[in-house]
Design an enzyme around this catalytic site. Sequence first.
Site, PDB file in Angstrom:
ATOM      1  N   CYS A   1      66.239 -21.911 -21.156  1.00  0.00           N
ATOM      2  CA  CYS A   1      65.931 -23.128 -21.920  1.00  0.00           C
ATOM      3  C   CYS A   1      67.071 -24.135 -21.891  1.00  0.00           C
ATOM      4  O   CYS A   1      66.836 -25.344 -21.888  1.00  0.00           O
ATOM      5  CB  CYS A   1      65.555 -22.785 -23.355  1.00  0.00           C
ATOM      6  SG  CYS A   1      66.776 -21.807 -24.256  1.00  0.00           S
TER       7      CYS A   1
ATOM      8  N   HIS B   1      67.915 -21.423 -29.034  1.00  0.00           N
ATOM      9  CA  HIS B   1      66.897 -22.062 -28.198  1.00  0.00           C
ATOM     10  C   HIS B   1      67.206 -23.545 -28.089  1.00  0.00           C
ATOM     11  O   HIS B   1      67.510 -24.205 -29.081  1.00  0.00           O
ATOM     12  CB  HIS B   1      65.510 -21.849 -28.794  1.00  0.00           C
ATOM     13  CG  HIS B   1      64.407 -22.389 -27.950  1.00  0.00           C
ATOM     14  ND1 HIS B   1      64.283 -22.106 -26.609  1.00  0.00           N
ATOM     15  CD2 HIS B   1      63.376 -23.229 -28.248  1.00  0.00           C
ATOM     16  CE1 HIS B   1      63.221 -22.720 -26.124  1.00  0.00           C
ATOM     17  NE2 HIS B   1      62.654 -23.415 -27.093  1.00  0.00           N
TER      18      HIS B   1
END
Length: 457
Positions: free
Chosen positions: A172, A370
């Site tokens: 990510c 994330h």
Amino acid sequence: MGSLERLTQRQHPQHNVSPLGDFSSSNVQASTQKVTEAKYADLINRTAFSMSNATISLNTSSPTQEKLKSPNSKILNDLEISENFTDDEDFQVETNIEIIQPVSNSNAARVQKIKLSSSDVTKINRLLCPDGLTNRGNQIGSFGEEWKNKGFVFSSVEDLKYGLVQINGGPCGLLAAVQCYVLKNLLFKSKTSATKDNKLQFSLKQTQGALIEGLSEIIWKCSSRHRRALVVIIPKSDVSWDIYSTRMEVSQIDNLTELKQFISSNILSFTNNSGGYHGLIQLLISVILSRGLDVIQNEDMDEPECKLIGKHGYCTQELVNLIVLGKAISNVFDGDVRLGDNSNFKVLKGVGEYYKNPEYPIFIVCSESHFTVLFSATTPIPELSPTRNIDLIYYDGLANQDSEMKLTLSVLPRIKNGRFLSNSREVEDSDVPPLELCIGTKWTNAVVDWNGTDPIL
């Protein structure tokens, strides 16, 4: 912007569709990073992003002169090649959102092939492997399924065709950083309007052109020390899942224009999620080689033992900064920080003030290990005030969004009766969406209206 805090890599056994987990004011580790235009002349990159609890200025030490191995051999990006080269072009940036034509025969002659040595492979593995494995022969890295056979693929959702899709948790950080470059080129470098019926609308030609521009900028930025980009292409293979140096094609490219042409002619290998293509890994190894293996390990990182990929295949902060800044800095704060006394001290390198004040309003958000993206479709962003709101767009490539998510920031008391305000209502501390806490590190008095969308908790 709050107390000094280093963004650290945390371990997660897996990523869910909504990866922004439980979050409270006592355990916030959130960083939002911002993209700005590069200023190559003084090697201080202005393509940076951050909305963090801490900041630091970019280390601008002068590049060291290359060492000659022999009269006909030169150390370049820590790789030995058997040619001498001269700088024949200024270090400059060109922007063009149209699809670039494949390399012509005359330009192709200037693309030189480089072969990795076993020592190079060992150094790459030392940077990549979280398990510390370095004796892997010709095999590169310790990549899981989240990295292998993955490329830069755009969403098929009509309102999100600008968004890169993430299949599994792990890469990510790399995807969010590349997404920022794509958005910069689409929103602020294109000559055509980005909006239609008050929504962002782009064609495949536009998004692919912006991706070519972005990949080229990223790799070229990493080559600033040597002014030689090294681009990895992994030939398609249906036989082996492993990445071997003997199958990789490493090309040296001497200027940005030819780099764009080369990326354009090989764009299929970067933009395919089918078996045998490894676009994410190609970019990862390209930026490592272009920056230089020894430079990353001995000059950029706080500790030589730092890695670019952490546990569970997650991107470390060093990898995100390598994509954003062209340097694998370990931190997100401004100004170098000196720890210890005069006789025994260590300097922690920082990233520079443009992480806080970017030229373009594009932010990388890091929350709960994330990375996602928050941006404005217009620039400059107006000052948030009681009479003026701010509209932002949030994009998470892993969350399977089916529509654009717009947030409106307004000025209201952040705390009322000892409780947080969210969507103009009082909520318990533990119910405050992590994204709102990140936004609060930049706009301290902002209250977020999710405009009918369920807040991400």
